[in-house]
Design a protein around this motif. Sequence first.
Motif, PDB file in Angstrom:
ATOM      1  N   ALA A  32       0.963  -1.164   0.146  1.00 23.09           N
ATOM      2  CA  ALA A  32       0.001   0.101   0.030  1.00 23.09           C
ATOM      3  C   ALA A  32       0.867   1.297   0.055  1.00 23.09           C
ATOM      4  O   ALA A  32       0.338   2.392   0.093  1.00 23.09           O
ATOM      5  N   GLY A  33       2.104   1.061  -0.330  1.00 23.10           N
ATOM      6  CA  GLY A  33       3.023   2.321  -0.402  1.00 23.10           C
ATOM      7  C   GLY A  33       4.310   1.829  -1.157  1.00 23.10           C
ATOM      8  O   GLY A  33       4.793   0.719  -0.850  1.00 23.10           O
ATOM      9  N   VAL A  36       8.425   0.231   0.310  1.00 21.84           N
ATOM     10  CA  VAL A  36       9.070  -0.783   0.389  1.00 21.84           C
ATOM     11  C   VAL A  36       9.494  -1.730  -0.852  1.00 21.84           C
ATOM     12  O   VAL A  36      10.117  -2.666  -0.716  1.00 21.84           O
ATOM     13  N   TRP A  41      14.608   3.017  -1.048  1.00 22.06           N
ATOM     14  CA  TRP A  41      14.583   2.529   0.393  1.00 22.06           C
ATOM     15  C   TRP A  41      16.057   2.202   0.746  1.00 22.06           C
ATOM     16  O   TRP A  41      16.394   2.553   1.716  1.00 22.06           O
ATOM     17  N   ALA A  82       6.644  19.270   6.022  1.00 24.97           N
ATOM     18  CA  ALA A  82       5.364  19.967   6.393  1.00 24.97           C
ATOM     19  C   ALA A  82       5.650  20.342   8.145  1.00 24.97           C
ATOM     20  O   ALA A  82       6.049  19.193   8.603  1.00 24.97           O
ATOM     21  N   HIS A 129       3.651  24.007   4.113  1.00 22.30           N
ATOM     22  CA  HIS A 129       4.576  23.252   3.382  1.00 22.30           C
ATOM     23  C   HIS A 129       5.752  24.000   2.858  1.00 22.30           C
ATOM     24  O   HIS A 129       5.795  25.032   2.441  1.00 22.30           O
ATOM     25  N   SER A 147       7.231   6.986  10.038  1.00 24.98           N
ATOM     26  CA  SER A 147       7.536   5.608   9.904  1.00 24.98           C
ATOM     27  C   SER A 147       8.945   5.262   9.598  1.00 24.98           C
ATOM     28  O   SER A 147       9.655   4.338   9.871  1.00 24.98           O
ATOM     29  N   VAL A 151       9.762   2.291  11.781  1.00 27.80           N
ATOM     30  CA  VAL A 151       9.713   1.193  11.005  1.00 27.80           C
ATOM     31  C   VAL A 151      11.267   0.897  10.708  1.00 27.80           C
ATOM     32  O   VAL A 151      11.516  -0.308  10.637  1.00 27.80           O
ATOM     33  N   TRP A 193       8.059  14.200   4.382  1.00 27.73           N
ATOM     34  CA  TRP A 193       7.426  12.926   3.446  1.00 27.73           C
ATOM     35  C   TRP A 193       8.206  13.011   2.296  1.00 27.73           C
ATOM     36  O   TRP A 193       8.227  13.516   1.423  1.00 27.73           O
ATOM     37  N   ALA A 196       6.589  11.730  -0.828  1.00 29.70           N
ATOM     38  CA  ALA A 196       5.362  12.573  -1.255  1.00 29.70           C
ATOM     39  C   ALA A 196       5.344  12.738  -2.805  1.00 29.70           C
ATOM     40  O   ALA A 196       6.257  12.840  -3.323  1.00 29.70           O
ATOM     41  N   PHE A 197       4.016  12.932  -3.216  1.00 28.87           N
ATOM     42  CA  PHE A 197       3.845  13.200  -4.723  1.00 28.87           C
ATOM     43  C   PHE A 197       4.644  12.441  -5.755  1.00 28.87           C
ATOM     44  O   PHE A 197       5.334  12.904  -6.287  1.00 28.87           O
ATOM     45  N   ASP A 221      -1.582   5.824  -4.101  1.00 29.16           N
ATOM     46  CA  ASP A 221      -1.687   7.011  -4.996  1.00 29.16           C
ATOM     47  C   ASP A 221      -0.527   6.983  -6.118  1.00 29.16           C
ATOM     48  O   ASP A 221      -0.600   7.703  -7.018  1.00 29.16           O
ATOM     49  N   SER A 231      -2.902  11.660  -5.215  1.00 27.72           N
ATOM     50  CA  SER A 231      -3.774  12.389  -4.388  1.00 27.72           C
ATOM     51  C   SER A 231      -4.590  11.126  -3.602  1.00 27.72           C
ATOM     52  O   SER A 231      -4.622  10.147  -3.736  1.00 27.72           O
ATOM     53  N   GLU A 233      -7.554  10.880  -3.353  1.00 27.78           N
ATOM     54  CA  GLU A 233      -8.772  10.152  -4.251  1.00 27.78           C
ATOM     55  C   GLU A 233      -8.098   8.765  -4.874  1.00 27.78           C
ATOM     56  O   GLU A 233      -8.677   7.682  -5.045  1.00 27.78           O
ATOM     57  N   ALA A 235      -5.686   7.259  -3.908  1.00 24.44           N
ATOM     58  CA  ALA A 235      -5.281   6.211  -2.978  1.00 24.44           C
ATOM     59  C   ALA A 235      -6.742   5.317  -2.608  1.00 24.44           C
ATOM     60  O   ALA A 235      -6.505   4.125  -2.774  1.00 24.44           O
TER      61      ALA A 235
HETATM   62  C1  FAD Z   1       2.079  17.942   2.376  1.00 18.34           C
HETATM   63  C2  FAD Z   1       1.123  17.032   1.362  1.00 18.34           C
HETATM   64  C3  FAD Z   1      -0.087  17.808   1.275  1.00 18.34           C
HETATM   65  C4  FAD Z   1      -1.031  16.954   0.437  1.00 18.34           C
HETATM   66  N1  FAD Z   1      -2.316  17.608   0.023  1.00 18.34           N
HETATM   67  C5  FAD Z   1      -3.095  16.830  -0.692  1.00 18.34           C
HETATM   68  C6  FAD Z   1      -4.451  17.325  -1.034  1.00 18.34           C
HETATM   69  O1  FAD Z   1      -4.843  18.529  -0.529  1.00 18.34           O
HETATM   70  N2  FAD Z   1      -5.294  16.698  -1.694  1.00 18.34           N
HETATM   71  C7  FAD Z   1      -5.002  15.343  -1.993  1.00 18.34           C
HETATM   72  O2  FAD Z   1      -5.743  14.808  -2.920  1.00 18.34           O
HETATM   73  N3  FAD Z   1      -3.839  14.801  -2.006  1.00 18.34           N
HETATM   74  C8  FAD Z   1      -2.871  15.642  -1.045  1.00 18.34           C
HETATM   75  N4  FAD Z   1      -1.672  15.101  -0.830  1.00 18.34           N
HETATM   76  C9  FAD Z   1      -1.242  13.739  -1.332  1.00 18.34           C
HETATM   77  C10 FAD Z   1      -2.023  12.676  -0.450  1.00 18.34           C
HETATM   78  O3  FAD Z   1      -1.814  12.782   0.818  1.00 18.34           O
HETATM   79  C11 FAD Z   1      -1.332  11.186  -0.813  1.00 18.34           C
HETATM   80  O4  FAD Z   1      -1.566  10.921  -2.203  1.00 18.34           O
HETATM   81  C12 FAD Z   1      -2.165  10.083  -0.216  1.00 18.34           C
HETATM   82  O5  FAD Z   1      -1.955  10.042   1.210  1.00 18.34           O
HETATM   83  C13 FAD Z   1      -1.523   8.842  -0.439  1.00 18.34           C
HETATM   84  O6  FAD Z   1      -2.163   7.595   0.273  1.00 18.34           O
HETATM   85  P1  FAD Z   1      -1.611   6.182   0.241  1.00 18.34           P
HETATM   86  O7  FAD Z   1      -2.532   5.511   1.062  1.00 18.34           O
HETATM   87  O8  FAD Z   1      -1.434   5.879  -1.386  1.00 18.34           O
HETATM   88  O9  FAD Z   1      -0.119   6.694   0.642  1.00 18.34           O
HETATM   89  P2  FAD Z   1       0.290   6.916   2.316  1.00 18.34           P
HETATM   90  O10 FAD Z   1      -0.534   7.708   2.728  1.00 18.34           O
HETATM   91  O11 FAD Z   1       1.691   7.297   2.175  1.00 18.34           O
HETATM   92  O12 FAD Z   1       0.246   5.714   2.981  1.00 18.34           O
HETATM   93  C14 FAD Z   1       1.113   4.576   3.154  1.00 18.34           C
HETATM   94  C15 FAD Z   1       1.382   4.036   4.507  1.00 18.34           C
HETATM   95  O13 FAD Z   1       2.293   3.117   4.484  1.00 18.34           O
HETATM   96  C16 FAD Z   1       3.044   3.145   5.555  1.00 18.34           C
HETATM   97  N5  FAD Z   1       4.367   2.633   5.566  1.00 18.34           N
HETATM   98  C17 FAD Z   1       5.487   2.768   4.455  1.00 18.34           C
HETATM   99  N6  FAD Z   1       6.304   2.134   4.809  1.00 18.34           N
HETATM  100  C18 FAD Z   1       5.993   1.118   5.732  1.00 18.34           C
HETATM  101  C19 FAD Z   1       6.799   0.098   6.169  1.00 18.34           C
HETATM  102  N7  FAD Z   1       8.001  -0.484   5.733  1.00 18.34           N
HETATM  103  N8  FAD Z   1       5.910  -0.791   7.067  1.00 18.34           N
HETATM  104  C20 FAD Z   1       4.711  -0.416   7.612  1.00 18.34           C
HETATM  105  N9  FAD Z   1       4.187   0.704   7.082  1.00 18.34           N
HETATM  106  C21 FAD Z   1       4.857   1.577   6.424  1.00 18.34           C
HETATM  107  C22 FAD Z   1       3.026   4.688   5.825  1.00 18.34           C
HETATM  108  O14 FAD Z   1       3.327   5.067   6.991  1.00 18.34           O
HETATM  109  C23 FAD Z   1       1.840   5.227   5.443  1.00 18.34           C
HETATM  110  O15 FAD Z   1       0.938   5.320   6.540  1.00 18.34           O
HETATM  111  C24 FAD Z   1      -0.609  15.556  -0.106  1.00 18.34           C
HETATM  112  C25 FAD Z   1       0.363  15.082   0.317  1.00 18.34           C
HETATM  113  C26 FAD Z   1       1.455  15.889   1.059  1.00 18.34           C
HETATM  114  C27 FAD Z   1       2.725  15.191   1.462  1.00 18.34           C
END
Ligand code: FAD
Length: 257
Positions: A32-33, A36, A41, A82, A129, A147, A151, A193, A196-197, A221, A231, A233, A235
């Motif tokens: 989910a990210g 890894v 890494w 941030a 930011h 993390s 982690v 992060w 990020a992005f 994402d 984003s 959405e 995710a």
């Molecule tokens: C500053 C900032 C502002 C943003 N603003 C917006 C916005 O306004 N609107 C929008 O749509 N998007 C925004 N985004 C983007 C949005 O937050 C991400 O696209 C979204 O959170 C991604 O979700 P995800 O579940 O794919 O990944 P993540 O939220 O990154 O989830 C991955 C998870 O895996 C965990 N993880 C990672 N490695 C390990 C490991 N080895 N073992 C266990 N766990 C682990 C992490 O801790 C995390 O909880 C922003 C991002 C940032 C950085």
Amino acid sequence: PGGGVWARDNDRWQLFDKGGTLLGTADWLIVAGSGVAHPRWTNTFGGDPPLVAAIQASQLENDNLNRALEAIAKQEASPVLAVFWYCVGEEAKVWCELPFAVAQLSDNDVLSKVCVQRLESGACSVVLHSTKEFALQNTGVYGKSSSAARVGDATSDASREDLIINELLDALAGVNLPPVPDKCSYGPLLHRWGNAFPKGEALAEELSLCGNNANVAFCGDYTETDARMGSVEAALLSGTEIGNRIAHHESDRASGL
Ligand SMILES: Cc1cc2nc3c(=O)[nH]c(=O)nc-3n(C[C@H](O)[C@H](O)[C@H](O)COP(=O)(O)OP(=O)(O)OC[C@H]3O[C@@H](n4cnc5c(N)ncnc54)[C@H](O)[C@@H]3O)c2cc1C
């Protein structure tokens, strides 16, 4: 190194903690990210990315999975630092009265965006930011509770963390914004992060489910959906989608298709 390790046993995935204790087994490994699975890494924690290490150790041969790893390795991510806090009452008033919710700053070396979220009963959350350049200058600094630190055992100098927080807070004066309140109910806290992005090509749908002998799926994402890559959405959609696809895959398999 890294948080836990996966292994294949009797076509099931096993998750071990850092001490080698088996935490559980599962039919599917859902990534989910991308961290890894990404070469990034190695720069952060050293050693192979855990998914790559697990595939090598279990001598898993799966074309789709290899192609997925190649595609993920080509993705880039732009880092963001941030700093955020939450405050209530008098401390929140001056921030709640500002005439914007999101301010984009184009000419500042340190700050790129300031978000103010007004909450019920006059409380508010504020997120500062950094610019990408500022984040790049400060790579290697992880939040105390990140993390990366928890982690992956990424080490970071806590005094540098405080310096960075102060630099972002000090930059407020330069853009005519009020200072951080003296008393925050939460924060100010640094969120670094590094992942990020995500940028580049989203992981194609046909590569995000690797069945057969592997049972590895990818969501998050950085994967392909109808929404914008990087984003919330994307995710959410990818998580729902991969759940449905795994359910179909399993029911097809059960009916011998
Ligand atoms: C500053 C900032 C502002 C943003 N603003 C917006 C916005 O306004 N609107 C929008 O749509 N998007 C925004 N985004 C983007 C949005 O937050 C991400 O696209 C979204 O959170 C991604 O979700 P995800 O579940 O794919 O990944 P993540 O939220 O990154 O989830 C991955 C998870 O895996 C965990 N993880 C990672 N490695 C390990 C490991 N080895 N073992 C266990 N766990 C682990 C992490 O801790 C995390 O909880 C922003 C991002 C940032 C950085």
